[in-house]
Design a protein around this motif. Structure first.
Motif, mmCIF file in Angstrom:
data_model
loop_
_atom_site.group_PDB
_atom_site.id
_atom_site.type_symbol
_atom_site.label_atom_id
_atom_site.label_comp_id
_atom_site.label_asym_id
_atom_site.label_seq_id
_atom_site.Cartn_x
_atom_site.Cartn_y
_atom_site.Cartn_z
ATOM 1 N N THR A 233 -6.624 -26.929 23.992
ATOM 2 C CA THR A 233 -7.494 -27.622 24.951
ATOM 3 C C THR A 233 -7.467 -27.004 26.344
ATOM 4 N N ASP A 247 -10.537 -25.438 30.919
ATOM 5 C CA ASP A 247 -10.208 -26.400 29.866
ATOM 6 C C ASP A 247 -11.370 -26.502 28.884
ATOM 7 N N ARG A 248 -11.103 -27.147 27.746
ATOM 8 C CA ARG A 248 -12.101 -27.189 26.677
ATOM 9 C C ARG A 248 -13.358 -27.958 27.093
ATOM 10 N N GLU A 249 -13.213 -28.997 27.893
ATOM 11 C CA GLU A 249 -14.383 -29.769 28.316
ATOM 12 C C GLU A 249 -15.373 -28.904 29.088
#
Length: 470
Positions: A233, A247-249
């Motif tokens: 993540t 980050d993954r978001e």
């Protein structure tokens, strides 16, 4: 098995570098003079294609020879090379590694290509193979090869969708898998959409966030970030004294338009196949490890998703199995592919008359009769095009030919034009004037392509250098 190279790598990126006058394959660093990525995207392209597409032009802007009518790249101090000549360097490298590992001469190959390659691109792949000293047993679409490996490995039957997101291209195919037969029903894709675009998106994100300049080291870091965020993540890396984080978001937010485009292409291909239900989706290509892709596919299609065969190696396995099938005394399966794009002739008024429609099974041969529109017409001009648009000017030009006709009243001349496509998806054309029984074989090469003399020179140079290259 997949043969490793002399550095024990089983996966070699399609990157061509140049260092001290020598080609370096599969590596990109700041020490190599050139680093050409995604060469598959350049097959069958002309200069105007590159100028109209910033992504394509960005691949070659440092190397392009703008004075040449044919797409040529300045690669080396005094070396100007065509795309087939450059691509052949990758094939030569693979051939050398295979000969070294297997300790035997290799002269034949099954070569995989993006499913959506047009006739011009396929022709350039065949030329690259000839330059590398290969006799091509078969050109096979990459998703078809992967499905071939999957069916033989898993003994699978049913109608499956293959979603193939590789480094340089995106392909989708709908296939029927039955005992002894694998039939492609429909295929689609985008030859300038792939994992390399993800790398560029991440690199530009880092450039904007940390006020950095583009460089090869940053591109390598972006690729590492993509691979890390496919499993974790968070990503943290360093470039000099700068620490870079993603980050993954935020990563998935960057990818949303790209992933949605692949879903739209997949839906269109499924509609072309006339199918509403499929048995499952087979994932191919390293970029399919990105969780957002699996999430979108599951939400859109509500079916099983299979990634239990290594997505990086499935295409190579399928090609090897097809090679075995083609060279074995006991042929144990039949592979039926399709035409990726419609083929036709330009009529008066610039309208396209389609003779072979997209997703028609191959091999195939179609004959259409044409006649004259005025008395004593001396010539009939044939303009061969490929594509789905109604107007020939909006399609890809493949060849132009002028037939000499007997002098007759309008409608008296009867000329049969035959389009034939072989199992490799390569087009050949013949024309027959029935009154005079005069026949013509039409050479299908793009109007922006290499001349016969240029091709002969390239091949002669390749044969003369074969001992050194191989």
């Amino acid at each position: 098995m997949v043969i490793p190279d002399d550095k024990s790598r089983e996966l070699i990126p399609s990157i061509i570098g140049l260092q001290d006058g020598e080609f370096i394959i599969g590596e990109a660093s700041n020490t190599t003079v050139k680093n050409l990525r995604s060469i598959k995207r350049l097959f069958g392209k002309k200069l105007s294609d590159l100028r109209a597409n910033p992504s394509l032009f960005g691949l070659v802007k440092e190397y392009i020879d703008l004075d040449s009518k044919v797409l040529r790249l300045k690669f080396g101090a005094n070396q100007v090379m065509t795309i087939p000549e450059l691509a052949a360097q990758i094939l030569i490298h693979l051939k050398k590694q295979a000969i070294k590992q297997l300790n035997c001469e290799i002269s034949k190959a099954v070569i995989t290509i993006p499913a959506h390659f047009n006739d011009a691109a396929r022709g350039e792949v065949m030329l690259a193979a000839k330059i590398a000293g290969f006799d091509v047993l078969r050109l096979i679409a990459e998703p078809t090869a992967a499905a071939y490996a999957y069916r033989l490995n898993k003994k699978t039957e049913g109608c499956y969708l293959v979603y193939d997101l590789g480094g340089g291209t995106f392909d989708v195919s709908i296939l029927n898998m039955q005992t002894g037969v694998l039939q492609v029903i429909a295929t689609g894709g985008d030859n300038v959409l792939g994992g390399d675009d993800v790398d560029h998106l991440v690199m530009h994100y880092f450039c904007n966030k940390y006020k950095l300049a583009e460089c090869q080291e940053l591109m390598n870091l972006a690729k590492t970030a993509k691979e890390t965020l496919s499993f974790y993540t968070e990503f943290k890396g360093s470039l000099g004294a700068e620490t870079l984080e993603l980050d993954r978001e935020d990563f998935e937010h960057l990818l949303l338009p790209l992933v949605q485009r692949t879903i739209n292409i997949t839906l269109d291909t499924l509609a072309q196949a006339g199918r509403t239900n499929i048995s499952g989706i087979i994932l191919v290509g390293g970029s399919t490890r990105i969780p957002l892709i699996t999430k979108f596919l599951a939400q859109t299609f509500n079916t099983d998703i299979f990634a239990d065969i290594n997505p990086d190696k499935a295409v190579a396995w399928g090609a090897a199995l097809q090679a075995e099938n083609l060279t074995s005394a006991n042929i144990n399966s039949l592979l039926i592919d399709v035409v990726p794009l419609s083929l036709g002739i330009e009529l008066n008024g610039g309208i396209t008359e389609k003779l072979i429609l997209r997703n028609t099974p191959i091999p195939i041969s179609v004959t259409k009769e044409f006649t004259t529109s005025v008395d004593n017409q001396r010539f009939m001009k044939l303009h061969i095009v490929q594509g789905e648009r109604e107007m020939a000017a909006d399609c890809r030009s493949l060849a132009r030919y002028e037939l000499e006709l007997p002098l007759m009243k309008a409608g008296g001349v009867r000329t049969e034009v035959t389009f034939s496509i072989d199992a490799d998806g390569i087009l050949s054309i013949a024309a027959l004037e029935k009154n005079s029984a005069v026949s013509h074989t039409i050479s299908v090469k793009p109007s922006y392509g290499l001349s016969e003399d240029e091709i002969t020179t390239i091949l002669e140079n390749a044969y003369q250098n074969a001992a050194e290259d191989h």
